[in-house]
Scaffold this active site. Structure first.
Site, PDB file in Angstrom:
ATOM      1  N   ASP A  74       0.838  -1.286  -0.095  1.00  0.00           N
ATOM      2  CA  ASP A  74      -0.052  -0.063  -0.019  1.00  0.00           C
ATOM      3  C   ASP A  74       0.783   1.385   0.007  1.00  0.00           C
ATOM      4  OD1 ASP A  74      -2.208  -1.673   0.342  1.00  0.00           O
ATOM      5  OD2 ASP A  74      -1.959  -1.785   2.619  1.00  0.00           O
ATOM      6  N   ASP A 113      -1.891  -2.406  -4.695  1.00  0.00           N
ATOM      7  CA  ASP A 113      -2.804  -2.830  -3.616  1.00  0.00           C
ATOM      8  C   ASP A 113      -3.372  -1.619  -3.295  1.00  0.00           C
ATOM      9  OD1 ASP A 113      -4.481  -4.584  -2.040  1.00  0.00           O
ATOM     10  OD2 ASP A 113      -2.874  -4.733  -0.482  1.00  0.00           O
ATOM     11  N   ASP A 117      -4.908   1.916   3.656  1.00  0.00           N
ATOM     12  CA  ASP A 117      -5.639   0.850   4.177  1.00  0.00           C
ATOM     13  C   ASP A 117      -5.527   0.961   5.613  1.00  0.00           C
ATOM     14  OD1 ASP A 117      -6.191   0.049   1.615  1.00  0.00           O
ATOM     15  OD2 ASP A 117      -5.298  -2.050   1.990  1.00  0.00           O
ATOM     16  N   ARG A 169     -13.611   0.462  -3.401  1.00  0.00           N
ATOM     17  CA  ARG A 169     -13.255   0.502  -2.026  1.00  0.00           C
ATOM     18  C   ARG A 169     -12.978   2.137  -1.604  1.00  0.00           C
ATOM     19  NH1 ARG A 169      -8.452  -3.937  -1.264  1.00  0.00           N
ATOM     20  NH2 ARG A 169      -9.663  -5.806  -2.140  1.00  0.00           N
TER      21      ARG A 169
END
Length: 298
Positions: A74, A113, A117, A169
């Protein structure tokens, strides 16, 4: 595994407790991951965070009906931490967007990714005035459907962020109470998946957000049921690709086209907000002017 470990050693910056990172004007972190793990009291403000690419994506044949490529790096990862503020940053893939990557085994060769997060029992995290540009996977809150330590954690606030050309997301949520208000979504048509992912035992409170829709995207596409049951959603405005902005209930639009219905009461009301909630029509004026790196006086 050895290659992944080598990349981690060379590209992951472990952020310590009681640390503030402020990017000077034009500062860019390219190909790196800021890892906030097992610490508290961290602030990250004002850098451009670009292209945390995985040099060794893994093929997962059981991920979905046809398998998928999965990456693990990330741009910012918050794990097992609390009291974290992510503010006035710009997240992007730079000149290495997913849409330009090749197809292998019939699936896109994904080297990215998440952008930001929040997982593994992290909590009390705020993301404000950030720009997320042209990304596929943007923000995962909670990494597993397993009921366990995440219950009662993963409490996150997202306000005055710009999601521009992003696909999914925005965020996807499990377990946490997540306050999402005064965010601006400029959604691409091609490849768009969903905005708010309602996951297992999630409690999203979405208020006064503005959605500008790309070609073929409708209000019913903005929510996605990932095993959740409820979302509080109020004050949303939607502007279709051709048409005027107007108030829309995303919950009603979703429930009209999907079964089972999602409930409309997440069971809580936010009390810890930085200031008053803007009227939704002001969001597309205020957020682009203030969000992202380079807006702070440094």
């Amino acid at each position: 595994m050895r290659s992944v470990a080598n990349q981690t050693r060379q590209t992951q910056i472990n952020v310590g407790a009681n640390t503030t990172i402020i990017g000077l004007r034009g500062a860019t972190l390219r190909g790196l991951t800021l890892m906030v793990d097992r610490v508290s009291n961290v602030i990250i403000r004002n850098p451009n965070l670009v292209d945390a690419r995985d040099c060794f994506p893994a093929w997962s044949p059981t991920d979905g009906d046809a398998g998928n490529w999965n990456s693990q790096f990330d741009l910012v990862s918050v794990r097992r931490s609390e009291n974290v503020w992510i503010d006035h940053n710009t997240f992007s893939d730079g000149d290495n967007p997913d849409r330009d990557l090749p197809i292998y085994f019939g699936r896109p060769y994904m080297v990215h990714d998440g952008a930001l997060d929040v997982t593994h029992t992290a909590s009390l995290v705020t993301a404000s005035y950030n720009r997320f540009l042209g990304r596929d996977k943007v923000m995962l809150i909670g990494s597993s459907n397993t009921v366990g330590p995440d219950v009662g954690r993963l409490n996150v606030t997202l306000h005055h962020n710009l999601f521009d050309g992003t696909l999914q997301r925005l965020p996807r949520v499990r377990f946490g109470q997540v306050d999402i208000y005064n965010n601006l979504y400029r959604l691409a048509g091609d490849g768009f998946g969903y905005a708010l992912g309602v996951g297992v035992q999630s409690a999203i409170y979405a208020e006064n957000n503005f959605f500008a829709l790309g070609a073929g995207v409708t209000a019913a596409d903005l929510l996605y049921d990932w095993g959740g049951t409820v979302i509080t959603e109020r004050g949303t405005w939607v502007r279709p690709e051709r048409g005027l902005a107007r108030p829309v209930s995303l919950l009603d639009a979703y429930n009209a086209e999907h079964d089972p219905d999602l409930g409309g009461d997440a069971g809580w009301t936010p009390t810890l907000r930085a200031g008053p909630v803007l009227p939704t029509p002001l969001v597309p004026v205020v957020v682009p002017a203030l969000a992202g790196a380079g807006r702070l006086p440094v």
